[in-house]
Scaffold this motif. Structure first.
Motif, PDB file in Angstrom:
ATOM      1  N   THR A  95       0.842  -1.203   0.000  1.00  0.00           N
ATOM      2  CA  THR A  95       0.000   0.000   0.000  1.00  0.00           C
ATOM      3  C   THR A  95       0.876   1.251   0.000  1.00  0.00           C
ATOM      4  N   ALA A  96       0.242   2.369  -0.286  1.00  0.00           N
ATOM      5  CA  ALA A  96       0.924   3.658  -0.182  1.00  0.00           C
ATOM      6  C   ALA A  96       0.406   4.374   1.056  1.00  0.00           C
ATOM      7  N   GLY A  97       1.327   4.761   1.945  1.00  0.00           N
ATOM      8  CA  GLY A  97       0.930   5.462   3.162  1.00  0.00           C
ATOM      9  C   GLY A  97       0.998   6.964   2.967  1.00  0.00           C
ATOM     10  N   ALA A  98       0.372   7.681   3.876  1.00  0.00           N
ATOM     11  CA  ALA A  98       0.368   9.144   3.790  1.00  0.00           C
ATOM     12  C   ALA A  98       1.624   9.719   4.437  1.00  0.00           C
ATOM     13  N   PHE A  99       2.285  10.594   3.715  1.00  0.00           N
ATOM     14  CA  PHE A  99       3.514  11.229   4.199  1.00  0.00           C
ATOM     15  C   PHE A  99       3.229  12.043   5.458  1.00  0.00           C
ATOM     16  N   GLY A 100       3.952  11.740   6.524  1.00  0.00           N
ATOM     17  CA  GLY A 100       3.794  12.490   7.764  1.00  0.00           C
ATOM     18  C   GLY A 100       2.823  11.861   8.752  1.00  0.00           C
ATOM     19  N   ALA A 101       1.986  10.927   8.272  1.00  0.00           N
ATOM     20  CA  ALA A 101       1.042  10.236   9.164  1.00  0.00           C
ATOM     21  C   ALA A 101       1.743   9.076   9.864  1.00  0.00           C
ATOM     22  N   PRO A 129       3.090   5.686  10.432  1.00  0.00           N
ATOM     23  CA  PRO A 129       3.325   4.536   9.549  1.00  0.00           C
ATOM     24  C   PRO A 129       2.619   3.285  10.085  1.00  0.00           C
ATOM     25  N   ALA A 130       2.193   2.431   9.178  1.00  0.00           N
ATOM     26  CA  ALA A 130       1.482   1.206   9.565  1.00  0.00           C
ATOM     27  C   ALA A 130       2.411   0.216  10.267  1.00  0.00           C
ATOM     28  N   GLY A 131       3.667   0.190   9.867  1.00  0.00           N
ATOM     29  CA  GLY A 131       4.601  -0.805  10.395  1.00  0.00           C
ATOM     30  C   GLY A 131       5.257  -0.383  11.697  1.00  0.00           C
ATOM     31  N   ASP A 132       5.631  -1.388  12.485  1.00  0.00           N
ATOM     32  CA  ASP A 132       6.436  -1.091  13.673  1.00  0.00           C
ATOM     33  C   ASP A 132       7.876  -0.816  13.288  1.00  0.00           C
ATOM     34  N   ILE A 133       8.283  -1.391  12.148  1.00  0.00           N
ATOM     35  CA  ILE A 133       9.608  -1.100  11.604  1.00  0.00           C
ATOM     36  C   ILE A 133       9.428  -0.135  10.433  1.00  0.00           C
ATOM     37  N   VAL A 134      10.116   0.989  10.528  1.00  0.00           N
ATOM     38  CA  VAL A 134      10.036   2.025   9.498  1.00  0.00           C
ATOM     39  C   VAL A 134      11.433   2.190   8.891  1.00  0.00           C
ATOM     40  N   VAL A 135      11.554   1.931   7.608  1.00  0.00           N
ATOM     41  CA  VAL A 135      12.839   2.097   6.935  1.00  0.00           C
ATOM     42  C   VAL A 135      12.925   3.524   6.396  1.00  0.00           C
ATOM     43  N   SER A 136      13.903   4.274   6.893  1.00  0.00           N
ATOM     44  CA  SER A 136      14.134   5.621   6.366  1.00  0.00           C
ATOM     45  C   SER A 136      15.083   5.494   5.181  1.00  0.00           C
ATOM     46  N   ALA A 137      14.498   5.519   3.985  1.00  0.00           N
ATOM     47  CA  ALA A 137      15.276   5.284   2.761  1.00  0.00           C
ATOM     48  C   ALA A 137      15.317   6.551   1.916  1.00  0.00           C
ATOM     49  N   VAL A 138      15.676   7.638   2.589  1.00  0.00           N
ATOM     50  CA  VAL A 138      15.854   8.910   1.881  1.00  0.00           C
ATOM     51  C   VAL A 138      17.315   9.321   2.038  1.00  0.00           C
ATOM     52  N   PRO A 139      17.833  10.145   1.122  1.00  0.00           N
ATOM     53  CA  PRO A 139      19.242  10.555   1.226  1.00  0.00           C
ATOM     54  C   PRO A 139      19.522  11.249   2.559  1.00  0.00           C
ATOM     55  N   TYR A 140      20.753  11.104   3.045  1.00  0.00           N
ATOM     56  CA  TYR A 140      21.094  11.667   4.347  1.00  0.00           C
ATOM     57  C   TYR A 140      20.807  13.154   4.428  1.00  0.00           C
ATOM     58  N   ALA A 141      21.087  13.864   3.342  1.00  0.00           N
ATOM     59  CA  ALA A 141      20.925  15.323   3.347  1.00  0.00           C
ATOM     60  C   ALA A 141      19.522  15.742   3.782  1.00  0.00           C
ATOM     61  N   GLY A 142      18.522  14.918   3.469  1.00  0.00           N
ATOM     62  CA  GLY A 142      17.152  15.287   3.800  1.00  0.00           C
ATOM     63  C   GLY A 142      16.513  14.442   4.886  1.00  0.00           C
ATOM     64  N   ALA A 169      16.924  13.889   8.204  1.00  0.00           N
ATOM     65  CA  ALA A 169      16.510  14.462   9.489  1.00  0.00           C
ATOM     66  C   ALA A 169      15.247  15.307   9.314  1.00  0.00           C
ATOM     67  N   GLN A 170      15.210  16.078   8.243  1.00  0.00           N
ATOM     68  CA  GLN A 170      14.062  16.949   7.972  1.00  0.00           C
ATOM     69  C   GLN A 170      12.806  16.118   7.715  1.00  0.00           C
ATOM     70  N   VAL A 171      12.970  15.055   6.932  1.00  0.00           N
ATOM     71  CA  VAL A 171      11.829  14.181   6.619  1.00  0.00           C
ATOM     72  C   VAL A 171      11.289  13.530   7.894  1.00  0.00           C
ATOM     73  N   LEU A 172      12.186  12.988   8.702  1.00  0.00           N
ATOM     74  CA  LEU A 172      11.741  12.308   9.925  1.00  0.00           C
ATOM     75  C   LEU A 172      11.125  13.301  10.902  1.00  0.00           C
ATOM     76  N   ALA A 173      11.644  14.523  10.919  1.00  0.00           N
ATOM     77  CA  ALA A 173      11.072  15.553  11.796  1.00  0.00           C
ATOM     78  C   ALA A 173       9.631  15.842  11.397  1.00  0.00           C
ATOM     79  N   GLN A 174       9.322  15.712  10.116  1.00  0.00           N
ATOM     80  CA  GLN A 174       7.955  15.971   9.662  1.00  0.00           C
ATOM     81  C   GLN A 174       6.979  14.894  10.159  1.00  0.00           C
ATOM     82  N   PHE A 175       7.525  13.712  10.432  1.00  0.00           N
ATOM     83  CA  PHE A 175       6.682  12.660  11.014  1.00  0.00           C
ATOM     84  C   PHE A 175       6.502  12.882  12.524  1.00  0.00           C
ATOM     85  N   GLY A 176       7.499  13.470  13.135  1.00  0.00           N
ATOM     86  CA  GLY A 176       7.405  13.843  14.556  1.00  0.00           C
ATOM     87  C   GLY A 176       6.955  12.689  15.441  1.00  0.00           C
TER      88      GLY A 176
END
Lengths: 206, 206
Positions: free
Chosen positions: A49-55, A57-70, A72-79
């Motif tokens: 499935t496709a999840g909503a960005f910032g909501a 996540p359905a999984g207990d394990i979340v893979v952060s597969a974005v470039p390092y440069a972004g 921290a910012q991406v994960l901060a948006q999930f808060g």
């Protein structure tokens, strides 16, 4: 098997997601571009499935597969949506020509990322020592991991095993700096004769 | 085959010297303790000799097989006797509990050592990514190397090949920092389940 959430829609996200579907997991892919995330989910099949960005996540394990440069910012948006989750940081921290790392001396990208997530989130470093295109080729590769929480590492190790890969624990999250040094090491080898179709592995004798 | 000089009388010195004798080289072992050096030479056989500490080594390739803490001081005592030689720095730079390195940020032990030898001496980093007791067991292991001079690296690579090992070029001497990061990485793996009977290798696909 369980639900695995993957933030990111690039090559590594796709390679890990493909293996996760093959491993029997329910995969949720999450990206800023909801249409692209939906396309990837459809392509993956297996009930992905496709999840909503910032909501949350359905999984207990979340893979952060974005470039390092972004990352921290991406994960901060999930808060707080990441509270209690295990976040797998797969990022490489090397600079544009892969001759240095962009992180401050004496720390690691994983430790920097750990500062940006809720205190109840366990960050585990993994997968950065494997090239995405090599992961996509299949085969039982070694996946080096590092993290502070033993239970989180055990669960990430089980997940890695379920992908047909071998997890190897390198220590606490501070050891992520040595895993991240493998990034420029592999790039150096690739650029000096070995080529990019390479993987690093550990031979364990009895 | 050629003459190889090895400074140091410890486990790594012995493991490399043993393979060098087996590879048909004439080995010269050099240590501060002349009697011990003589004993090691006799034990090695194959025409191995004991060289005088601080004098001009017999070999064009000189393996610096002393701990990093003392390496710069030892090589400084040889001074101009190392002019024109290739010095292989095999040292690991990690601290007592192998959680960090003792070198300043943004550099490497190999680069620090290169500052202490004559300008005409070429320093090549090699062998630090292999445990000495594993090297002593035999087998074709991968030996990562780094250095600034292409000819020196080619000669070191040929030497490594002659020991039944596979050289893999990781880049210029600045890349030695990534090789040196493999030291604490291997120690971390060893201490977290893999044990010490391990070796790091690179799989190269076509």
């Amino acid at each position: 098997m369980s639900t695995i959430s993957i933030i990111g829609l690039g090559g590594m996200a796709r390679a890990i997601a493909t293996r996760a579907v093959e491993g029997g997991h329910t995969v949720e892919v999450i990206g800023r571009d909801a249409a692209k995330a939906k396309d990837l989910a459809a392509e993956l099949g297996g009930g992905a499935t496709a999840g909503a960005f910032g909501a949350t996540p359905a999984g207990d394990i979340v893979v952060s597969a974005v470039p390092y440069a972004g990352a921290a910012q991406v994960l901060a948006q999930f808060g707080d949506a990441l509270a209690g989750k295990i976040v797998i940081d797969i990022s490489n921290t090397f600079n544009a020509d892969a001759t240095g790392v962009v992180t401050p001396a004496g720390t690691s990208g994983a430790q920097e990322i750990a500062k940006t997530v809720p205190a109840s989130t366990h960050v585990v470093k993994a997968f950065n020592t494997v090239f995405g295109h090599v992961l996509a080729q299949g085969g039982r590769l070694d996946v080096l991991i590092a993290g502070d929480d033993a239970d989180a590492k055990a669960r990430v190790s089980a997940f890695i095993e379920s992908l047909g890969l071998r997890p190897l624990d390198a220590g606490d999250l501070a050891a992520a700096r040595w895993l991240e040094a493998v990034g420029p090491l592999l790039m150096g080898l690739a650029n000096h004769g070995a080529g990019f179709n390479i993987s690093l592995g550990v031979t364990i004798k009895d």
